[in-house]
Design a protein around this motif. Structure first.
Motif: not given
Length: 239
Positions: A195-210
Motif C-alpha cells: 500500500k505504501d508503494k501505491g499498490y491497490n491492496v485489499t487486506f482481510k484478516s480471519y479470526a482464529h484461522l491458522g
C-alpha cells in the motif's frame, strides 16, 4: 541466472462451453498443484468460464528443513521474520529464476488466446510470495493478484525492479490471525508495504484461522474473482 525450469501443472479446464479467463495459483512449501484441486473445482462450479492452472514447484533442498528435498519455489533459511527468511542472493538465484518459469506458463496462456488482463495470478504461503514477486516484476498487466497466508520476499530487491504494469491491479491479501507458520504480522506488514508503494491492496484478516484456508477465505476468493473478471471484461481494451 540459470535457465528457467519447465514447470509441470495440474490443469482444470473451464467447465462451460467458453473459456474466457484463467487463474494461475501457486501452492505452498512441500505441497503440489493437486493440493488445490478442491478449491479450484469449488470456484469453478460458480465460474464455469474460468480455467485453473496449478503449477508444481520443483523439488529442491530447503535449508529450514536441514537440506531435505521437497517441492519449493525458493529456499527458506528461517521462518517468522520477514527480513530473515532468505539469504541476500536468493532474489537472483531462486525467486527471479522461478518467476521466469512461471511467466512461461503465463506466456503460453496468452499465446493460446487469453489476454493477460483476463488472468489472475495467486498463491498460498510460499506460493503467495512467489506469486507476488512474479506479478510485481511482470510486464503483463493482470486482471488481479491473490496472496493468501504469505509475504513479499526480498522486498527491497523486488520493489526496486518492479514494473508499473500492475500498479493499479487489484490485489487481495488474506491472512489468518492465528497463523503460526507465517505470523499474522508478517502478512499485515506485507499489505502495508505494498500500500505504501501505491499498490491497490485489499487486506482481510480471519479470526482464529491458522496456516490454511477455510470456507470464508474460499468465498472471498470467489467474490474477488467475480468482481475482478467482470471489471476487466468491460475494460479489456483499456490498456
Amino acid at each position: 541466472m540459470s535457465k528457467p525450469l519447465e514447470l509441470t501443472s495440474v490443469i482444470r479446464q473451464a467447465r462451460g462451453p467458453q473459456h474466457t479467463a484463467t487463474v494461475l495459483f501457486l501452492h505452498g512449501l512441500g505441497d503440489s498443484g493437486k493440493g488445490w484441486i478442491q478449491t479450484a473445482d469449488q470456484i469453478g462450479q460458480t465460474m464455469p468460464h474460468v480455467k485453473f492452472i496449478l503449477p508444481n514447484a520443483p523439488v529442491r533442498p530447503v535449508t529450514i528443513f536441514n537440506g531435505y528435498r521437497t517441492p519449493a519455489w525458493f529456499d527458506i533459511l528461517q521462518s517468522g521474520h520477514l527480513e530473515r527468511m532468505l539469504s541476500p542472493d536468493d532474489a537472483e538465484t531462486w525467486i527471479l529464476n522461478t518467476a521466469n518459469s512461471v511467466n512461461r506458463l503465463i506466456l503460453d496462456e496468452v499465446d493460446s488466446g487469453i489476454p493477460a488482463q483476463r488472468i489472475v495470478v495467486g498463491g498460498f504461503s510460499q506460493g503467495c510470495a512467489q506469486a507476488l514477486v512474479t506479478s510485481l516484476i511482470s510486464e503483463y498487466k493482470f486482471a488481479g493478484i491473490i496472496g493468501l497466508g504469505g509475504y513479499l520476499p526480498s522486498k527491497d530487491k523486488i520493489l526496486s525492479i518492479a514494473t508499473d504494469a500492475n500498479k493499479n491491479t487489484p490485489i487481495f491479501v488474506a491472512h489468518g490471525d492465528a497463523d503460526e507458520t507465517v505470523p499474522f504480522n508478517v502478512g499485515e506488514m506485507t499489505s502495508e508495504i505494498l500500500k505504501d508503494k501505491g499498490y491497490n491492496v485489499t487486506f482481510k484478516s480471519y479470526a482464529h484461522l491458522g496456516h490454511w484456508i477455510n470456507e470464508d477465505v474460499t468465498q472471498d476468493m470467489l467474490s474477488f474473482l467475480q468482481q475482478t473478471f467482470v471489471r476487466k471484461l468491460w475494460n479489456l481494451y483499456d490498456i
